[in-house]
Design a protein around this motif. Sequence first.
Motif, PDB file in Angstrom:
ATOM      1  N   ASN A 144      -3.429   8.108  -7.548  1.00  0.00           N
ATOM      2  CA  ASN A 144      -2.098   8.736  -7.480  1.00  0.00           C
ATOM      3  C   ASN A 144      -2.066   9.899  -6.489  1.00  0.00           C
ATOM      4  O   ASN A 144      -1.482  10.951  -6.751  1.00  0.00           O
ATOM      5  N   LYS A 145      -2.706   9.700  -5.341  1.00  0.00           N
ATOM      6  CA  LYS A 145      -2.703  10.715  -4.290  1.00  0.00           C
ATOM      7  C   LYS A 145      -1.767  10.292  -3.153  1.00  0.00           C
ATOM      8  O   LYS A 145      -1.611   9.097  -2.898  1.00  0.00           O
ATOM      9  N   PRO A 146      -1.153  11.234  -2.482  1.00  0.00           N
ATOM     10  CA  PRO A 146      -0.134  10.910  -1.479  1.00  0.00           C
ATOM     11  C   PRO A 146      -0.686  10.210  -0.244  1.00  0.00           C
ATOM     12  O   PRO A 146      -1.779  10.505   0.217  1.00  0.00           O
ATOM     13  N   ILE A 147       0.112   9.293   0.284  1.00  0.00           N
ATOM     14  CA  ILE A 147      -0.223   8.535   1.485  1.00  0.00           C
ATOM     15  C   ILE A 147       0.927   8.653   2.486  1.00  0.00           C
ATOM     16  O   ILE A 147       2.068   8.334   2.158  1.00  0.00           O
ATOM     17  N   VAL A 148       0.607   9.112   3.695  1.00  0.00           N
ATOM     18  CA  VAL A 148       1.585   9.155   4.791  1.00  0.00           C
ATOM     19  C   VAL A 148       1.291   7.982   5.715  1.00  0.00           C
ATOM     20  O   VAL A 148       0.140   7.758   6.091  1.00  0.00           O
ATOM     21  N   PHE A 149       2.331   7.248   6.073  1.00  0.00           N
ATOM     22  CA  PHE A 149       2.132   6.065   6.913  1.00  0.00           C
ATOM     23  C   PHE A 149       2.943   6.199   8.193  1.00  0.00           C
ATOM     24  O   PHE A 149       4.144   6.430   8.161  1.00  0.00           O
ATOM     25  N   ASP A 150       2.266   6.026   9.335  1.00  0.00           N
ATOM     26  CA  ASP A 150       2.892   6.165  10.647  1.00  0.00           C
ATOM     27  C   ASP A 150       2.756   4.841  11.399  1.00  0.00           C
ATOM     28  O   ASP A 150       1.727   4.568  12.007  1.00  0.00           O
ATOM     29  N   PRO A 151       3.798   3.989  11.342  1.00  0.00           N
ATOM     30  CA  PRO A 151       3.721   2.629  11.922  1.00  0.00           C
ATOM     31  C   PRO A 151       4.016   2.654  13.421  1.00  0.00           C
ATOM     32  O   PRO A 151       5.063   2.189  13.872  1.00  0.00           O
ATOM     33  N   VAL A 152       3.059   3.143  14.198  1.00  0.00           N
ATOM     34  CA  VAL A 152       3.252   3.352  15.635  1.00  0.00           C
ATOM     35  C   VAL A 152       3.616   2.046  16.358  1.00  0.00           C
ATOM     36  O   VAL A 152       2.951   1.028  16.192  1.00  0.00           O
ATOM     37  N   ALA A 153       4.680   2.122  17.143  1.00  0.00           N
ATOM     38  CA  ALA A 153       5.100   0.997  17.987  1.00  0.00           C
ATOM     39  C   ALA A 153       5.454  -0.247  17.189  1.00  0.00           C
ATOM     40  O   ALA A 153       5.357  -1.374  17.691  1.00  0.00           O
ATOM     41  N   LEU A 154       5.892  -0.053  15.956  1.00  0.00           N
ATOM     42  CA  LEU A 154       6.348  -1.186  15.151  1.00  0.00           C
ATOM     43  C   LEU A 154       7.475  -1.902  15.892  1.00  0.00           C
ATOM     44  O   LEU A 154       8.336  -1.274  16.478  1.00  0.00           O
ATOM     45  N   GLY A 155       7.419  -3.220  15.867  1.00  0.00           N
ATOM     46  CA  GLY A 155       8.440  -4.003  16.547  1.00  0.00           C
ATOM     47  C   GLY A 155       8.030  -4.458  17.937  1.00  0.00           C
ATOM     48  O   GLY A 155       8.738  -5.234  18.565  1.00  0.00           O
ATOM     49  N   VAL A 156       6.895  -3.990  18.410  1.00  0.00           N
ATOM     50  CA  VAL A 156       6.488  -4.288  19.790  1.00  0.00           C
ATOM     51  C   VAL A 156       5.704  -5.594  19.897  1.00  0.00           C
ATOM     52  O   VAL A 156       5.813  -6.310  20.876  1.00  0.00           O
ATOM     53  N   SER A 157       4.880  -5.890  18.907  1.00  0.00           N
ATOM     54  CA  SER A 157       4.129  -7.144  18.971  1.00  0.00           C
ATOM     55  C   SER A 157       4.070  -7.788  17.588  1.00  0.00           C
ATOM     56  O   SER A 157       4.132  -7.109  16.570  1.00  0.00           O
TER      57      SER A 157
END
Lengths: 260, 260, 260
Positions: free
Chosen positions: A81-94
């Motif tokens: 139950n620890k926090p997770i930050v998600f950074d979906p770099v360039a999503l949609g490109v490939s």
Amino acid sequence: MFIKIAREKNPLIHHITNYVTANDCANVTIAMGASAAMADFYEEQTDFAKISSALVLNTGTINQLVANSMLKAIKEYTLLNKPIVFDPVALGVSKARDGINFELLNLKGISIVKANASEIASVIGLDGKARGVDSTFVINDEFLEKARKYTQKTKRILAITGKIDYIISQKQIAKVYNGSIMATKITGAGCMCASLCGVFAGAIEDKFQASLCALLSFGIASEIAQESSSGSASFRVNLIDALSNLNDEEVKKRAKYEII
Amino acid sequence: MFIKIAREKNPLIHHITNYVTANDCANVTIAMGASAAMADFYEEQTDFAKISSALVLNTGTINQLVANSMLKAIKEYTLLNKPIVFDPVALGVSKARDGINFELLNLKGISIVKANASEIASVIGLDGKARGVDSTFVINDEFLEKARKYTQKTKRILAITGKIDYIISQKQIAKVYNGSIMATKITGAGCMCASLCGVFAGAIEDKFQASLCALLSFGIASEIAQESSSGSASFRVNLIDALSNLNDEEVKKRAKYEII
Amino acid sequence: MFIKIAREKNPLIHHITNYVTANDCANVTIAMGASAAMADFYEEQTDFAKISSALVLNTGTINQLVANSMLKAIKEYTLLNKPIVFDPVALGVSKARDGINFELLNLKGISIVKANASEIASVIGLDGKARGVDSTFVINDEFLEKARKYTQKTKRILAITGKIDYIISQKQIAKVYNGSIMATKITGAGCMCASLCGVFAGAIEDKFQASLCALLSFGIASEIAQESSSGSASFRVNLIDALSNLNDEEVKKRAKYEII
């Protein structure tokens, strides 16, 4: 704001991130008062989850091997139950990138999705018109409507960087007007924002407030940095300097935002 | 010169590069007005080839996995007739490195080979006397003769960095006298030059002119940077600053080169 | 001190290191007068051992693949009787990390183990109380006793960074009082120290003196850097600048250390 708390708590922020901006991510994490661990080895995820306060995932230079480590890490942090930050770099490109990102996004446990408008558009089911790592998407009512629904379905915070930043929860939308055009002239501005989201999510409970504090801090530090910069590289140096000197009083004095 | 064109066109420059200087490469690419995508995952090469204007390959921290991605990328960019810059870092230093580099160099489609004199010597079939990433080779008539023949056989441009830079095409040789000794005191100067070749090759048709503009820009920015530097790290900051501020007028004013 | 010798000999320092601070490691290596080669590909280890003067291993972003390259490299350098600096980053934090690090540490040939007190505690068989990359361990008599025994058994130098640095050989202990608290506000300070140990171990025979010179140089450069820094990022720039300008006279003038 929560900078004093972050500096006092000194949370350990575990990153699985790209090799292009990993150094910047570690440095802003430390500048903000936290400690940084950059560990992407699959076999270490269980142990790092135990000692860390938050996890930051960034898919900038993703491949299947790193994706497997992220998958494992998400499961471990979710169990604890620890926090997770998600950074979906360039999503949609490939297609490959989208496949990996959505496999990760479909897991429970992610607390904050930090991205630009193009990437968030893809996350919430719109066409993000992505072109590499830069956003060309303009936030409109349809976007905000879809984004709000996404937060209701997933309980996640959306932290959207751009000329105006948006932080969207199930209940609130914050718009942050602080920032500098210079942040678009360096690589890694978005990655650093994700790290700051990790720092504050690792220091306080409220993930909406954590994200707001992160983007305000970055925007204000960018403004301070711009004042004395001679180009893009000195801007980067000044930006991290400003973060390392930032305190809650300065943030309160300079913050330009509204909650709607 | 072509800086204004690069800033207006904002080409996306796709890199498969080493993890040591990837941050610098991305930052100079952006500083010059282009966008940077650093994507080495095999499964993404087809999609990135579609949206990018040029490909920059750098074998600094090469291994078989990354080499496979480069192989795939070269084929995709060649099919689309898009420019490819190749930087064979430390060619001649190890058998494994040479094996991979020559396998890639033997493919059609590479437009510009950017390297120091030792590395280019290996490329054109001389003993480069390579020692790590530094060049010890002195350019002589035999070298220039062999280099010219190489460009005639391959239709490639050779962009050779050193105290004097050489840009060699089938028809012309340019010698660039701009530059600073300080560029030899930082890691990644050569890698950044390759990125700049990518930026201009992605912005204009003529690859000889693109390479010339890249090396002039780097040399002039180095001179500007040196004036206000207190050591190697501030030189690097000032160099990227200078690139981010550079324009065609400044380049025309400061350029020291001849075409022979 | 040995800065002049390092600058004259210009040893090639081969690193297998992490992708977070590889750029900093290369830059301090060059700033100190050496050349840097960052090559972690298994197939290249034999060839790089032949041309390099020292090997620096850093397990910051270790995985099994990189560990295999390190294993190979240690064997090659040991055969050639060339110095090896080992930096067991975050030792004690995960079982997988410990497994890999001790497999490497159990090989002969390592000349210098550079680490913080927590990590060295693990190396010599104490509980290091490790938490990520930061040290929480306070050096005491038991530690010094165990450390001395370790150096006697292994013939290795222990170079321990902290508020006070310790360099421990079979016969001597040096305590270095130079340094700046700012070095704890950036990522990679420890990694850079290991690179400097590599530079001097590649330039002179005596590994105790080499380690002492490395930590004195880093400490003194940190002090010089702090004087003109506005935050953590400008400290890093100033630190590398200071290293690039450092000479033996300055070190002799500023050095605060004792040999006990």
